[in-house]
Design a protein around this motif. Structure first.
Motif, mmCIF file in Angstrom:
data_model
loop_
_atom_site.group_PDB
_atom_site.id
_atom_site.type_symbol
_atom_site.label_atom_id
_atom_site.label_comp_id
_atom_site.label_asym_id
_atom_site.label_seq_id
_atom_site.Cartn_x
_atom_site.Cartn_y
_atom_site.Cartn_z
ATOM 1 N N ILE A 11 0.836 -1.208 0.000
ATOM 2 C CA ILE A 11 0.000 0.000 0.000
ATOM 3 C C ILE A 11 0.871 1.258 0.000
ATOM 4 C CG2 ILE A 11 -0.310 -0.035 2.534
ATOM 5 C CD1 ILE A 11 -2.841 1.250 -0.053
ATOM 6 N N ALA A 12 2.040 1.220 0.655
ATOM 7 C CA ALA A 12 2.901 2.414 0.686
ATOM 8 C C ALA A 12 3.435 2.704 -0.719
ATOM 9 C CB ALA A 12 4.049 2.208 1.678
ATOM 10 N N GLU A 31 8.864 -4.934 -7.711
ATOM 11 C CA GLU A 31 8.279 -5.744 -6.633
ATOM 12 C C GLU A 31 8.857 -7.161 -6.700
ATOM 13 O OE1 GLU A 31 6.164 -5.744 -3.870
ATOM 14 O OE2 GLU A 31 6.615 -7.881 -3.996
ATOM 15 N N LYS A 32 9.321 -7.636 -5.551
ATOM 16 C CA LYS A 32 9.992 -8.948 -5.584
ATOM 17 C C LYS A 32 9.022 -10.110 -5.823
ATOM 18 C CE LYS A 32 10.105 -9.958 -0.650
ATOM 19 N NZ LYS A 32 10.846 -10.372 0.503
ATOM 20 N N ALA A 39 2.684 -7.410 3.688
ATOM 21 C CA ALA A 39 1.714 -7.110 4.761
ATOM 22 C C ALA A 39 0.406 -6.587 4.180
ATOM 23 C CB ALA A 39 2.312 -6.088 5.719
ATOM 24 N N SER A 40 0.509 -5.873 3.064
ATOM 25 C CA SER A 40 -0.713 -5.246 2.518
ATOM 26 C C SER A 40 -1.741 -6.289 2.094
ATOM 27 C CB SER A 40 -0.358 -4.332 1.345
ATOM 28 O OG SER A 40 0.542 -3.345 1.781
ATOM 29 N N GLY A 44 -6.562 -6.478 6.899
ATOM 30 C CA GLY A 44 -8.017 -6.596 7.007
ATOM 31 C C GLY A 44 -8.826 -6.074 5.827
ATOM 32 N N PHE A 46 -9.164 -2.626 7.320
ATOM 33 C CA PHE A 46 -10.120 -1.675 7.887
ATOM 34 C C PHE A 46 -9.682 -0.251 7.583
ATOM 35 C CE2 PHE A 46 -12.114 -3.990 11.781
ATOM 36 C CZ PHE A 46 -12.471 -5.045 10.979
ATOM 37 N N ALA A 159 14.949 -6.425 -5.711
ATOM 38 C CA ALA A 159 15.960 -5.358 -5.733
ATOM 39 C C ALA A 159 16.994 -5.685 -4.662
ATOM 40 C CB ALA A 159 15.299 -4.020 -5.453
ATOM 41 N N ASN A 186 11.030 -4.885 5.483
ATOM 42 C CA ASN A 186 12.333 -5.361 5.000
ATOM 43 C C ASN A 186 13.322 -4.197 4.971
ATOM 44 O OD1 ASN A 186 14.543 -6.218 3.616
ATOM 45 N ND2 ASN A 186 13.429 -7.081 1.880
ATOM 46 N N GLY A 329 2.809 0.843 10.488
ATOM 47 C CA GLY A 329 2.256 0.017 11.576
ATOM 48 C C GLY A 329 1.015 -0.745 11.160
ATOM 49 N N SER A 330 -0.020 -0.654 12.000
ATOM 50 C CA SER A 330 -1.268 -1.382 11.738
ATOM 51 C C SER A 330 -2.263 -0.535 10.974
ATOM 52 C CB SER A 330 -1.900 -1.804 13.059
ATOM 53 O OG SER A 330 -1.064 -2.720 13.683
ATOM 54 N N LYS A 331 -1.801 0.607 10.433
ATOM 55 C CA LYS A 331 -2.736 1.548 9.801
ATOM 56 C C LYS A 331 -2.284 1.948 8.405
ATOM 57 C CE LYS A 331 -5.669 2.300 13.168
ATOM 58 N NZ LYS A 331 -7.102 2.105 12.979
ATOM 59 N N GLY A 332 -1.697 0.978 7.691
ATOM 60 C CA GLY A 332 -1.155 1.312 6.370
ATOM 61 C C GLY A 332 -2.197 1.849 5.405
ATOM 62 N N PHE A 333 -3.447 1.410 5.558
ATOM 63 C CA PHE A 333 -4.451 1.789 4.557
ATOM 64 C C PHE A 333 -5.044 3.176 4.810
ATOM 65 C CE2 PHE A 333 -3.570 -2.443 3.586
ATOM 66 C CZ PHE A 333 -3.814 -2.565 2.238
HETATM 67 C C1 LIG Z 1 -2.799 -9.404 9.622
HETATM 68 C C2 LIG Z 1 -2.727 -7.919 9.341
HETATM 69 C C3 LIG Z 1 -3.876 -7.149 9.439
HETATM 70 C C4 LIG Z 1 -3.810 -5.769 9.166
HETATM 71 N N1 LIG Z 1 -4.967 -5.033 9.202
HETATM 72 C C5 LIG Z 1 -4.924 -3.722 8.833
HETATM 73 C C6 LIG Z 1 -6.128 -2.972 8.766
HETATM 74 O O1 LIG Z 1 -7.224 -3.478 9.041
HETATM 75 N N2 LIG Z 1 -6.046 -1.658 8.377
HETATM 76 C C7 LIG Z 1 -4.843 -1.083 8.052
HETATM 77 O O2 LIG Z 1 -4.833 0.115 7.714
HETATM 78 N N3 LIG Z 1 -3.702 -1.776 8.140
HETATM 79 C C8 LIG Z 1 -3.714 -3.072 8.507
HETATM 80 N N4 LIG Z 1 -2.556 -3.781 8.597
HETATM 81 C C9 LIG Z 1 -1.289 -3.065 8.415
HETATM 82 C C10 LIG Z 1 -0.978 -2.859 6.950
HETATM 83 O O3 LIG Z 1 -1.110 -4.091 6.299
HETATM 84 C C11 LIG Z 1 0.458 -2.330 6.816
HETATM 85 O O4 LIG Z 1 0.571 -1.109 7.485
HETATM 86 C C12 LIG Z 1 0.786 -2.094 5.339
HETATM 87 O O5 LIG Z 1 0.472 -3.216 4.584
HETATM 88 C C13 LIG Z 1 2.265 -1.764 5.149
HETATM 89 O O6 LIG Z 1 2.432 -1.518 3.781
HETATM 90 P P1 LIG Z 1 3.846 -1.446 3.112
HETATM 91 O O7 LIG Z 1 3.619 -1.140 1.686
HETATM 92 O O8 LIG Z 1 4.734 -0.543 3.899
HETATM 93 O O9 LIG Z 1 4.484 -2.912 3.301
HETATM 94 P P2 LIG Z 1 4.178 -4.267 2.494
HETATM 95 O O10 LIG Z 1 2.761 -4.433 2.183
HETATM 96 O O11 LIG Z 1 4.871 -5.350 3.239
HETATM 97 O O12 LIG Z 1 4.885 -4.013 1.095
HETATM 98 C C14 LIG Z 1 6.274 -4.079 0.909
HETATM 99 C C15 LIG Z 1 6.487 -4.723 -0.444
HETATM 100 O O13 LIG Z 1 7.860 -4.645 -0.758
HETATM 101 C C16 LIG Z 1 8.249 -5.841 -1.390
HETATM 102 N N5 LIG Z 1 9.698 -5.964 -1.205
HETATM 103 C C17 LIG Z 1 10.377 -6.111 -0.032
HETATM 104 N N6 LIG Z 1 11.698 -6.144 -0.265
HETATM 105 C C18 LIG Z 1 11.866 -6.008 -1.609
HETATM 106 C C19 LIG Z 1 12.989 -5.959 -2.461
HETATM 107 N N7 LIG Z 1 14.235 -6.030 -1.987
HETATM 108 N N8 LIG Z 1 12.795 -5.814 -3.799
HETATM 109 C C20 LIG Z 1 11.537 -5.716 -4.316
HETATM 110 N N9 LIG Z 1 10.435 -5.754 -3.543
HETATM 111 C C21 LIG Z 1 10.591 -5.881 -2.215
HETATM 112 C C22 LIG Z 1 7.439 -6.926 -0.677
HETATM 113 O O14 LIG Z 1 7.294 -8.085 -1.476
HETATM 114 C C23 LIG Z 1 6.120 -6.205 -0.434
HETATM 115 O O15 LIG Z 1 5.180 -6.458 -1.466
HETATM 116 C C24 LIG Z 1 -2.580 -5.156 8.835
HETATM 117 C C25 LIG Z 1 -1.433 -5.937 8.733
HETATM 118 C C26 LIG Z 1 -1.491 -7.305 8.980
HETATM 119 C C27 LIG Z 1 -0.238 -8.116 8.841
#
Ligand SMILES: Cc1cc2nc3c(=O)[nH]c(=O)nc-3n(C[C@H](O)[C@H](O)[C@H](O)COP(=O)(O)OP(=O)(O)OC[C@H]3O[C@@H](n4cnc5c(N)ncnc54)[C@H](O)[C@@H]3O)c2cc1C
Length: 373
Positions: A11-12, A31-32, A39-40, A44, A46, A159, A186, A329-333
């Protein structure tokens, strides 16, 4: 040559790619695995507000919630199910606390008495509950995919190195003027001590299940029950502190079903999918955003940081064109979507980033606590 390379399609990464491409920039996502496979995809997801007393963190969450709800209802109504979230109090005292916090909420809520909650178990309904009407849930994978769809997406590309040649960066053979690292929890790619110090991983699991026709809203209690558009449901979430990804487990799935059954008699016949992901949290719970600090150059220029001196954010030497975007954290969306807009405004319009999310604060903490001899 792209204007921006975004590493990570969660989501980030998808959100920052979306706002930059809307702003007229060319963006490549590397994207790997697949988009929303970290995590995304396990979220949930929410779209809930944070309940509590006023604080700088709550203020940021409030802004993120209002911004996200406005955009989702306007631009993504086909993915956002604004069905409301029922917040279940743990104890009778929680109801009093909620009432005390009502004056700090600028979103619509109403109290439902136990007799209005006949779709819950008597135990779950015993104190009544609060319905947050503006809250909802979004299909996490489809949302990330739609956000990313304006960009070129390079999936199944790990990457492992970011190379800088002259004025351009190269990652996996793809060239860009700037790189945004959105790899979630990561932290290995950047080899950065202050990020290793400032980021915490929190593993979580959810299950997608069939059924639950009697629930018209999301439920947030001992379990989190998400009601997606199109009659799909998910039950989450577990929390285990971990630096690395863990395996999903049947035991955790059984615990989730048990917790959901304590809320409403849910007859889970089939688990469609089990997903796990590592949330990325920061030591002060604020996101970690912005152009990376050049540790050694700043420590050389301001050695007194170690004993308490704090240079202004603008005085700190940076790794030109290399950005970090994580720690939601737990609020990525909500937080991730909102802070992507803040980062985009800073990159395209020069709007200074909110100091509370600027990654240099983590550098300062690290320099004082870990690097002080
Ligand atoms: C069980 C669970 C329930 C949750 N419920 C909620 C909720 O209800 N509401 C909410 O707002 N948030 C929720 N969250 C939190 C939310 O999921 C996270 O805050 C959010 O997903 C973080 O997003 P991100 O893009 O930073 O990380 P990620 O989604 O982990 O994305 C990182 C991406 O980078 C890729 N990557 C990593 N290293 C490399 C590399 N070297 N080269 C290429 N690609 C790479 C990974 O494959 C991954 O796809 C929940 C999380 C979990 C685990």
């Amino acid at each position: 040559m792209y204007d921006f390379i975004v590493i990570g399609g969660g989501i980030a990464g998808s959100s920052i790619a979306y706002f930059l491409s809307k702003g007229g920039k060319s963006v490549a996502i590397i994207e790997k695995n697949k988009v929303a496979s970290g995590a995304s995809g396990a979220a949930g997801a929410f779209i809930n507000p944070v309940i509590g007393k006023p604080s700088p963190l709550k203020e940021l969450h409030d802004k993120a919630f209002a911004f996200t709800v406005e955009h989702l209802t306007r631009d993504f109504p086909h993915l956002y199910n604004q069905c409301g979230t029922l917040l279940l109090p743990k104890t009778e005292k929680s109801i009093e606390e909620f009432r005390a916090h009502e004056k700090f909420m600028d979103f619509r809520t109403s109290y439902l008495a136990p007799q209005e909650l006949d779709f819950l178990t008597p135990k779950a309904a015993r104190f009544g509950a609060y319905m947050c009407h503006d809250a909802g849930v979004i299909d996490p994978k489809r949302f990330c995919m739609e956000l990313a769809s304006r960009c070129d997406i390079y999936e199944n590309r790990l990457a492992d190195e970011i190379v800088k040649n002259d004025e351009a960066y190269e990652v996996c053979g793809i060239r860009g003027r700037a790189v945004i690292v959105a790899t979630g929890a990561n932290k290995e790619l950047l080899h950065c001590d202050y990020l290793r110090y400032g980021m915490i991983g929190l593993w979580g699991q959810k299950i997608e299940v069939e059924g639950l026709p009697h629930l018209g809203c999301n439920i947030s209690g001992e379990a989190l029950v998400s009601v997606y558009r199109g009659d799909r449901f998910a039950i989450g979430a577990t929390y285990t502190r971990s630096e690395s990804e863990l395996a999903v487990s049947d035991e955790a799935s059984s615990e989730l079903i048990e917790a959901a059954n304590a809320i409403a008699e849910i007859d889970v016949k089939t688990i469609l999918e089990t997903k796990g992901g590592l949330r990325s949290t920061s030591i002060d719970h604020f996101p970690i955003v912005g152009e990376m600090v050049n540790n050694s150059a700043v420590l050389e220029k301001f050695p007194y940081i170690k004993t308490g001196f704090r240079p202004r954010t603008a005085q700190m030497e940076r790794m030109s064109g290399l950005y970090i975007f994580t720690g939601h954290g737990s609020k990525g969306f909500t937080l991730g979507f909102y802070t992507a807009k803040l980062l985009c405004d800073s990159l395209l319009c020069g709007t200074p980033l909110d100091e509370r999310i600027e990654n240099s604060r983590i550098f300062i903490k690290w320099a004082r606590k870990v690097n002080c001899n």
